[in-house]
Design an enzyme around this catalytic site. Sequence first.
Site, mmCIF file in Angstrom:
data_model
loop_
_atom_site.group_PDB
_atom_site.id
_atom_site.type_symbol
_atom_site.label_atom_id
_atom_site.label_comp_id
_atom_site.label_asym_id
_atom_site.label_seq_id
_atom_site.Cartn_x
_atom_site.Cartn_y
_atom_site.Cartn_z
ATOM 1 N N GLY A 288 -10.080 6.990 -1.361
ATOM 2 C CA GLY A 288 -10.509 7.210 -2.647
ATOM 3 C C GLY A 288 -10.759 9.546 -2.021
ATOM 4 O O GLY A 288 -11.788 9.059 -1.175
ATOM 5 N N ASP B 275 0.572 -0.798 -0.102
ATOM 6 C CA ASP B 275 -0.149 0.161 0.192
ATOM 7 C C ASP B 275 0.794 0.869 0.165
ATOM 8 O O ASP B 275 1.711 1.320 0.468
ATOM 9 C CB ASP B 275 -0.913 0.008 1.337
ATOM 10 C CG ASP B 275 -1.628 1.447 1.728
ATOM 11 O OD1 ASP B 275 -2.521 1.779 0.712
ATOM 12 O OD2 ASP B 275 -1.055 1.708 2.535
ATOM 13 N N ASP C 291 -0.519 5.249 0.365
ATOM 14 C CA ASP C 291 -0.609 6.183 1.549
ATOM 15 C C ASP C 291 -0.180 5.961 2.934
ATOM 16 O O ASP C 291 -0.775 5.087 2.971
ATOM 17 C CB ASP C 291 -1.604 6.992 1.238
ATOM 18 C CG ASP C 291 -1.249 7.661 -0.354
ATOM 19 O OD1 ASP C 291 -1.077 8.526 -0.138
ATOM 20 O OD2 ASP C 291 -2.416 7.124 -1.170
HETATM 21 C C1 XBP Z 1 -5.266 6.009 0.651
HETATM 22 C C2 XBP Z 1 -6.335 6.997 0.021
HETATM 23 C C3 XBP Z 1 -6.618 7.861 -0.718
HETATM 24 C C4 XBP Z 1 -5.644 9.254 -0.462
HETATM 25 C C5 XBP Z 1 -6.007 10.163 -1.635
HETATM 26 O O1 XBP Z 1 -5.721 4.488 0.505
HETATM 27 O O2 XBP Z 1 -7.725 6.480 0.541
HETATM 28 O O3 XBP Z 1 -7.277 8.430 -1.347
HETATM 29 O O4 XBP Z 1 -6.290 9.536 0.790
HETATM 30 O O5 XBP Z 1 -5.460 10.145 -2.371
HETATM 31 P P1 XBP Z 1 -4.663 3.701 0.455
HETATM 32 P P2 XBP Z 1 -6.414 10.611 -4.151
HETATM 33 O O6 XBP Z 1 -4.129 3.876 1.324
HETATM 34 O O7 XBP Z 1 -5.419 2.344 0.979
HETATM 35 O O8 XBP Z 1 -4.139 3.696 -0.790
HETATM 36 O O9 XBP Z 1 -7.209 11.665 -3.781
HETATM 37 O O10 XBP Z 1 -5.430 10.455 -5.112
HETATM 38 O O11 XBP Z 1 -7.602 9.317 -3.874
#
Ligand code: XBP
Length: 230
Positions: A50, A8, A10
Amino acid sequence: TLRALIFDVDGTLAETEDLHRQAFNDTFASEGLTWNWNRDTYRDLLKTTGGKERMRAHADKHNIAFTAEDAAQLHAIKTRRYADLVDRGGLILRPGIAMLIIKAQAVGLKLAVATTTSPQNVDRLCQSCWGQPANQIFDVIAAGDEVPRKKPAPDVYQLALNRLDLSADQAIAFEDTANGVQSAHAAGIRVVVTPSIYSTGEDFTGADWILPTLLPANWTADLARLLPAA
Ligand code: XBP
């Protein structure tokens, strides 16, 4: 036998969520919206994975009319803003990540990303933290908008496995949130969770290992037998 590590992005590779939060807030301000997400609000909103979906969750909660076009338009601005914020520098990889990736490459493990964010954002993070584009670090990148259902659905992990041409038992996933753990687990992949600033305290049912960070000192004996030794 283990053939791949799937990460993953983020919260797992780096603590990016406060930069995402700032990018959202800067976007709302520049577009004349009064929306502003503080840390507590954002912690709740993170349950919706997302960025486009997260803005919709906020609009729904406050009974604000919000079309798919509104979401797409704001999100494009937010993505540019996030890139600028990442480019300023200051993001660092979480402890243990850099060395684990070097060792994995050295022993010939495949490396993949299974993320809800966009490929552009993954690339920006890799440029900032490794000084290299994402495709020089990772063999496979699977992103949220490429699949019908975002995490906690298994789709993005299944896409990563398909592109790796591996089965679930040949990989280990690395995650920081309950949604991520559920996603990997639903795809049948063993998962190591390292809770992040925003996800600490979540219910990590389905995780095979829960560690404070990926530093080898935290690895349990069974994990150390699987991962390349540092
Ligand atoms: C991370 C997310 C993302 C980010 C924002 O989830 O949920 O939505 O917070 O990115 P994960 P975007 O760690 O499961 O990937 O605005 O590009 O969606």
